[in-house]
Design a protein around this motif. Sequence first.
Motif, PDB file in Angstrom:
ATOM      1  N   GLY A 251       0.836  -1.188   0.000  1.00  0.00           N
ATOM      2  CA  GLY A 251       0.000   0.000   0.000  1.00  0.00           C
ATOM      3  C   GLY A 251       0.871   1.237   0.000  1.00  0.00           C
ATOM      4  O   GLY A 251       2.014   1.211   0.493  1.00  0.00           O
ATOM      5  N   ALA A 252       0.362   2.318  -0.550  1.00  0.00           N
ATOM      6  CA  ALA A 252       1.107   3.574  -0.561  1.00  0.00           C
ATOM      7  C   ALA A 252       1.320   4.067   0.866  1.00  0.00           C
ATOM      8  O   ALA A 252       0.517   3.805   1.760  1.00  0.00           O
ATOM      9  N   GLY A 253       2.407   4.788   1.071  1.00  0.00           N
ATOM     10  CA  GLY A 253       2.698   5.329   2.400  1.00  0.00           C
ATOM     11  C   GLY A 253       4.019   6.049   2.409  1.00  0.00           C
ATOM     12  O   GLY A 253       4.095   7.242   2.105  1.00  0.00           O
ATOM     13  N   ASN A 254       5.102   5.336   2.709  1.00  0.00           N
ATOM     14  CA  ASN A 254       6.430   5.940   2.667  1.00  0.00           C
ATOM     15  C   ASN A 254       6.760   6.487   1.290  1.00  0.00           C
ATOM     16  O   ASN A 254       7.500   7.465   1.160  1.00  0.00           O
ATOM     17  N   THR A 255       6.213   5.840   0.276  1.00  0.00           N
ATOM     18  CA  THR A 255       6.366   6.263  -1.106  1.00  0.00           C
ATOM     19  C   THR A 255       5.126   5.781  -1.857  1.00  0.00           C
ATOM     20  O   THR A 255       4.225   5.192  -1.256  1.00  0.00           O
ATOM     21  N   ASP A 256       5.034   6.074  -3.157  1.00  0.00           N
ATOM     22  CA  ASP A 256       3.836   5.653  -3.884  1.00  0.00           C
ATOM     23  C   ASP A 256       3.818   4.138  -4.052  1.00  0.00           C
ATOM     24  O   ASP A 256       4.843   3.461  -3.923  1.00  0.00           O
ATOM     25  N   GLU A 257       2.645   3.602  -4.360  1.00  0.00           N
ATOM     26  CA  GLU A 257       2.475   2.142  -4.358  1.00  0.00           C
ATOM     27  C   GLU A 257       3.310   1.459  -5.429  1.00  0.00           C
ATOM     28  O   GLU A 257       3.760   0.316  -5.224  1.00  0.00           O
ATOM     29  N   ASP A 258       3.565   2.119  -6.546  1.00  0.00           N
ATOM     30  CA  ASP A 258       4.429   1.514  -7.563  1.00  0.00           C
ATOM     31  C   ASP A 258       5.818   1.234  -6.978  1.00  0.00           C
ATOM     32  O   ASP A 258       6.388   0.160  -7.180  1.00  0.00           O
ATOM     33  N   ASN A 259       6.363   2.213  -6.264  1.00  0.00           N
ATOM     34  CA  ASN A 259       7.658   2.013  -5.624  1.00  0.00           C
ATOM     35  C   ASN A 259       7.582   0.955  -4.529  1.00  0.00           C
ATOM     36  O   ASN A 259       8.495   0.141  -4.364  1.00  0.00           O
ATOM     37  N   VAL A 260       6.483   0.979  -3.757  1.00  0.00           N
ATOM     38  CA  VAL A 260       6.328   0.001  -2.673  1.00  0.00           C
ATOM     39  C   VAL A 260       6.332  -1.412  -3.236  1.00  0.00           C
ATOM     40  O   VAL A 260       6.981  -2.312  -2.689  1.00  0.00           O
ATOM     41  N   CYS A 261       5.615  -1.632  -4.336  1.00  0.00           N
ATOM     42  CA  CYS A 261       5.587  -2.959  -4.956  1.00  0.00           C
ATOM     43  C   CYS A 261       6.985  -3.360  -5.407  1.00  0.00           C
ATOM     44  O   CYS A 261       7.449  -4.476  -5.117  1.00  0.00           O
ATOM     45  N   ARG A 262       7.659  -2.467  -6.095  1.00  0.00           N
ATOM     46  CA  ARG A 262       9.022  -2.771  -6.553  1.00  0.00           C
ATOM     47  C   ARG A 262       9.936  -3.052  -5.372  1.00  0.00           C
ATOM     48  O   ARG A 262      10.781  -3.963  -5.418  1.00  0.00           O
ATOM     49  N   ASN A 263       9.784  -2.293  -4.299  1.00  0.00           N
ATOM     50  CA  ASN A 263      10.628  -2.510  -3.129  1.00  0.00           C
ATOM     51  C   ASN A 263      10.390  -3.881  -2.506  1.00  0.00           C
ATOM     52  O   ASN A 263      11.323  -4.541  -2.052  1.00  0.00           O
ATOM     53  N   ASN A 264       9.135  -4.314  -2.478  1.00  0.00           N
ATOM     54  CA  ASN A 264       8.832  -5.657  -1.980  1.00  0.00           C
ATOM     55  C   ASN A 264       9.475  -6.725  -2.872  1.00  0.00           C
ATOM     56  O   ASN A 264      10.032  -7.714  -2.370  1.00  0.00           O
ATOM     57  N   GLN A 265       9.424  -6.519  -4.174  1.00  0.00           N
ATOM     58  CA  GLN A 265      10.075  -7.453  -5.091  1.00  0.00           C
ATOM     59  C   GLN A 265      11.579  -7.515  -4.830  1.00  0.00           C
ATOM     60  O   GLN A 265      12.187  -8.597  -4.827  1.00  0.00           O
ATOM     61  N   TRP A 266      12.166  -6.362  -4.613  1.00  0.00           N
ATOM     62  CA  TRP A 266      13.604  -6.265  -4.362  1.00  0.00           C
ATOM     63  C   TRP A 266      13.980  -6.986  -3.064  1.00  0.00           C
ATOM     64  O   TRP A 266      14.946  -7.743  -3.012  1.00  0.00           O
ATOM     65  N   LEU A 267      13.188  -6.773  -2.017  1.00  0.00           N
ATOM     66  CA  LEU A 267      13.472  -7.422  -0.731  1.00  0.00           C
ATOM     67  C   LEU A 267      13.449  -8.941  -0.853  1.00  0.00           C
ATOM     68  O   LEU A 267      14.321  -9.638  -0.318  1.00  0.00           O
ATOM     69  N   LEU A 268      12.460  -9.457  -1.563  1.00  0.00           N
ATOM     70  CA  LEU A 268      12.361 -10.910  -1.702  1.00  0.00           C
ATOM     71  C   LEU A 268      13.504 -11.458  -2.555  1.00  0.00           C
ATOM     72  O   LEU A 268      14.004 -12.564  -2.291  1.00  0.00           O
ATOM     73  N   LYS A 269      13.925 -10.704  -3.538  1.00  0.00           N
ATOM     74  CA  LYS A 269      15.067 -11.131  -4.353  1.00  0.00           C
ATOM     75  C   LYS A 269      16.329 -11.183  -3.497  1.00  0.00           C
ATOM     76  O   LYS A 269      17.098 -12.159  -3.555  1.00  0.00           O
TER      77      LYS A 269
END
Length: 339
Positions: A60-78
């Motif tokens: 969900g959007a918060g610290n940054t917009d949801e597009d970035n949040v989704c990408r950040n989650n992908q990055w963390l799992l990688k």
Amino acid sequence: MFKSIFVCVFVFLCVSGDTDPRPKIIIDNDAGGDDAMAVFIALLYEQHLSGPKIVALTTGAGNTDEDNVCRNNQWLLKLAGREDIPIYRGARKSLVNTFVKSKYYYGVDGMGDSGEKIVDLVAPQNKSAVTALIEYSKLYEGELIIVTIGTLTNVATAMIVDPDFLGRLKQLHIGAGHIHSEIHSGAEFNARTDAEAYHVVVQNANPDKVTIFPFSQVKDYLKYTKEWRTDVLGGMKTNIMHYQNKFEKVSMSKENVWEKLDPAVVALTLRPDLVEEYRYAKNDIILCGEERGMNTNQFVAKEDANVRVAYALRHEEYQQFLLDVLKHDANSAVNNRTV
């Protein structure tokens, strides 16, 4: 007879699809450098210390917009070698479109603005976060703990769509809000960013299901020196901590002490003994006027409460927990299941 019983049990386990007896956790987040550490803690605790099973991440959007949040989650799992864990995309704005714009405390991208180009990320699932939350609550009825470390928009929407949603959860753990005082006099970011969602959740809460982890209590009990964060915790020679230091680079430049809500909420979920005292409360949020986003909180007997509050926390034990978990690095991925 025994053969028949065995066959019945086998069929049941095949239908339910998961024989793992551990509690199941979904982390609903707005990643965020602080969310990054929280997710890493959960994944490392599962892999190395037989912790609860992380079955999904929702965004969900918060610290940054949801597009970035989704990408950040992908990055963390990688980075964690856990691309088997599904990501479900969630709220891009608040329930009534009064979304509080982020001040980009962790950088515009939410992860320290390193500019690093990340490729070959596993795509998020097609289902929405709300649909996934509801379906997982049915799949793992009585076993699922949802931990929110961003706004409550996804969870509030799930409760509106499915009034039985909360009843199927084992627990809902909320990292948001303050116990207000002269020291903690302002509105907390996660609660204020979607105040209506917070109101929906607590108005439908009960203390057997819902625990609030207020940021005020983290500030009071889990405050550490900047030097300890950078030199001791940040000095551990793992790939995970190397990136975590990058993710907090922007925020650390603004801080004199280190006090983070999101990793604390996940840690206290994994290790309830890190909470020294719980209290019961009538808890809500102000929706109008200059005090919009500020919490109201009255400590009461359990029978009069709508939430349980993690009030007093164990400073030294939590500090050691962080060292014990984050000294580990990522392992290869393990199997998981989507819904």
